[in-house]
Design an enzyme around this catalytic site. Structure first.
Site, PDB file in Angstrom:
ATOM      1  N   HIS A 214       0.554  -0.828  -0.028  1.00 60.25           N
ATOM      2  CA  HIS A 214      -0.122  -0.263  -0.564  1.00 60.25           C
ATOM      3  C   HIS A 214       0.998   1.493   0.420  1.00 60.25           C
ATOM      4  O   HIS A 214       1.846   1.587   0.455  1.00 60.25           O
ATOM      5  CB  HIS A 214      -0.948  -0.324   0.994  1.00 60.25           C
ATOM      6  N   SER A 216       0.483   5.724   0.258  1.00 61.05           N
ATOM      7  CA  SER A 216      -0.339   7.130   1.036  1.00 61.05           C
ATOM      8  C   SER A 216       0.791   7.936   0.913  1.00 61.05           C
ATOM      9  O   SER A 216       1.937   7.774   0.919  1.00 61.05           O
ATOM     10  CB  SER A 216      -1.061   6.758   2.082  1.00 61.05           C
ATOM     11  N   GLY A 218       1.505   9.534   3.187  1.00 58.41           N
ATOM     12  CA  GLY A 218       2.305   9.382   4.671  1.00 58.41           C
ATOM     13  C   GLY A 218       3.584   8.250   4.164  1.00 58.41           C
ATOM     14  O   GLY A 218       4.667   8.547   5.500  1.00 58.41           O
ATOM     15  N   VAL A 221       3.468   0.953   3.073  1.00 53.11           N
ATOM     16  CA  VAL A 221       3.761  -0.760   3.646  1.00 53.11           C
ATOM     17  C   VAL A 221       3.712  -1.949   2.345  1.00 53.11           C
ATOM     18  O   VAL A 221       3.301  -1.883   1.535  1.00 53.11           O
ATOM     19  CB  VAL A 221       2.332  -1.219   4.102  1.00 53.11           C
ATOM     20  N   LYS A 236       6.174  -1.102   7.590  1.00 57.07           N
ATOM     21  CA  LYS A 236       5.428   0.532   7.852  1.00 57.07           C
ATOM     22  C   LYS A 236       6.838   1.438   8.055  1.00 57.07           C
ATOM     23  O   LYS A 236       7.047   2.016   8.295  1.00 57.07           O
ATOM     24  CB  LYS A 236       4.045   0.295   8.652  1.00 57.07           C
ATOM     25  N   ASP A 346     -10.509   3.293  14.232  1.00 53.54           N
ATOM     26  CA  ASP A 346     -10.195   3.386  13.103  1.00 53.54           C
ATOM     27  C   ASP A 346     -11.178   1.810  12.535  1.00 53.54           C
ATOM     28  O   ASP A 346     -10.183   1.216  11.715  1.00 53.54           O
ATOM     29  CB  ASP A 346      -9.044   3.881  12.103  1.00 53.54           C
TER      30      ASP A 346
END
Length: 533
Positions: A214, A216, A218, A221, A236, A346
């Site tokens: 993944h 993003s 930020g 991963v 991560k 979340d």
């Protein structure tokens, strides 16, 4: 929208200001107000990075440096667009770029890097992934377009363009890795900075990165292997000052929260175990156990019976039994998390890992988690599971569990963001379609989502079928009202996809990205706009 002080300054004679997108352009102009002749349409540009806390003073220093030197520049004029530009799911190709300067040639490029670099030395800012960093400060460089020119790429999309030596427009690559077009030579004064960038690698880590799971803004991963034990791990990554959430926390802050939460939950068997914590370059990494299985959302295509127009009653009954078991397992996992004083904050289907047995579950992605005593509000959440602002602490997770009751059978809880009363309608439809689900299972969900008092009121009633003619006429009138027959390019507004950010890409953000020379040829269809960008 609030603006920085520098965005409201009076321009000296011979300068022009205009806004394009989230940029404010400040350009020197001739006596007739036209752009100065002889400015290049492409070349080495300088980007200045800034954080929310130092952006205003950085903008002032850029203005004070550029204006006396007749150096064109642009900057993000206020904190709101800067926050959005650096948010978690902003385009990684544009992240961190707060100001852009357009030197006339390599000699001016070198001078500006030295002089402005000295003025801004020590100022923090997000790392600009598309660029080469100048030293350890907030200045970055990239070869690219100065004017807005476009070409059609191999996929048929209209993308920013630069001109190759043959005079053909080719894509101006803005992927999150530093590229130099094959016909451009890196200036000698940039070579030490490229060597410093390429010196950061994963070679000395006790982990081998196998693939990206993944990305993003930020960070990434990654799936990897612990070279000491041969076990699968997940790494991560968190980029400092980037991937901002609504509470202004950056990716590193959230990764620190995740690490703290996993340490509190260690040994419960409902979350991955934290294994390691290290710094590579200026990126933080958390190493966790790899959890085998698939996320809960991935089971819909395989299992959900309503994918068939006339579902088999046996398939409906089988799915019902499975979904109820899954929800019970998630409830037990959340209860265990709460027993350690942790609020997940979340919970949604992408953060629930179902084991290979398709029965057991564990929870993922604790970057929003906090101890209940900290009373953190949700800063990142799935829109179909986000709790109302008045819900705090453990009630945030209980609200998400209630949404999950509906979403497992009718995955349309995103509508609750618009109207929480829609939960009643979803519950009614789900109860009809899945008759083996105890009615209190849905009624309890509605009570939590709508609030106990509201749940006792009049059930949700959709629009009456008899109202269709009026609704139809209203829709048609709205479409006609949006028509613009005076335009020569279209009669109705275009699809929102026309505003998509062409700089968004799925390339890795891992620190060991090295320089590459790449430029893809493109068909001849082009468009040029000379507006001094």
């Amino acid at each position: 929208m609030p603006l920085y002080e520098v965005a409201q300054r009076e321009l000296p004679p011979g300068w022009r200001r205009f806004v394009s997108g989230d940029w404010m352009h400040i350009n020197p102009v001739g006596a007739d107000g036209a752009p100065l002749p002889g400015r290049p349409t492409q070349g080495w540009k300088i980007h200045v990075s800034a954080c929310l806390d130092n952006a205003e003073k950085t903008a002032a220093k850029v203005w004070d440096y550029c204006v006396p030197r007749a150096l064109p520049f642009k900057f993000v004029p206020g904190p709101q667009p800067l926050h959005l530009r650096n948010s978690k799911y902003a385009g990684r190709g544009s992240s961190g770029k707060f100001a852009t300067l357009y030197p006339a040639d390599e000699q001016e490029l070198h001078l500006v890097l030295q002089e402005l670099g000295g003025l801004l030395d020590g100022e923090p800012g997000p790392y600009i992934l598309t660029d080469l960093r100048w030293g350890n400060g907030p200045l970055y460089v990239r070869y690219g377009g100065f004017a807005h020119r476009y070409c059609v790429d191999a996929a048929g999309a209209l993308v920013p363009a630069i001109e190759n030596p043959e005079g053909t427009l080719v894509p101006d690559l803005r992927e999150p890795a530093f590229h130099v077009p094959e016909w451009v030579e890196l200036p000698a004064f940039l070579e030490p900075h490229l060597a410093a960038r390429n010196a950061t690698t994963t070679n000395d880590l006790p982990y081998r990165i196998e693939s990206a799971l993944h990305f993003s803004n930020g960070g990434g991963v990654y799936l990897g292997e612990d070279l000491r034990s041969g076990e699968k791990v997940v790494l991560k990554e968190a980029r400092p000052h980037a991937g901002l959430a609504a509470d202004r926390a950056d990716a590193v802050t959230r990764l620190e929260r995740e690490r703290a939460a996993l340490e509190r939950l260690s040994g419960l068997g409902v979350a991955p175990e934290a294994r390691d914590w290290f710094l590579l370059g200026d990126h933080r990494f958390l190493v966790m156990d790899h959890l085998p299985g698939r996320t809960l959302n991935s089971f819909f295509a395989q299992r959900h019976p309503l994918l068939e127009p006339e579902p088999d009653p046996a398939a409906v009954a089988d799915y019902t039994r499975w979904a109820l078991r899954i929800h019970r397992a998630v409830e037990e996992a959340v209860t265990a998390v709460h027993s350690r004083g942790v609020v997940f904050n979340d919970l949604h289907m992408f953060n629930i890992m179902v084991g290979p047995d398709e029965e057991s579950v564990r929870l993922l992605d604790f970057e929003a988690a906090a101890h209940v005593d900290e009373n953190h509000r949700q800063a990142i959440a799935h829109p179909g599971f986000i709790a109302p602002r008045e819900r705090t602490g453990f009630d945030v997770d209980l609200y998400a569990l209630a949404c999950l009751r509906l979403a497992l059978f009718l995955p349309m809880t995103t509508l609750l963001v618009v109207d929480r009363d829609k939960a009643r309608h979803l519950a009614e439809v789900a109860a009809r379609r899945f008759p083996d689900v105890p009615r209190e299972f849905f009624d309890d969900a509605v009570a939590v989502i709508c609030g106990t008092d509201t749940a006792r009121g009049t059930p949700y009633v959709p629009v009456e079928p008899a109202d269709w003619p009026r609704s139809r006429d209203s829709i048609a009138a709205g479409i006609l009202a949006s028509a613009t027959p005076g335009r020569d390019d279209r009669i109705f507004p275009g699809d929102i996809a026309q505003f998509a950010d062409a700089a968004v890409s799925a390339s890795p953000t891992a620190p060991p990205a090295s320089s590459t020379r790449s430029a893809r040829p493109a068909p001849a269809g082009t468009r040029t706009v000379r507006n001094g960008c």
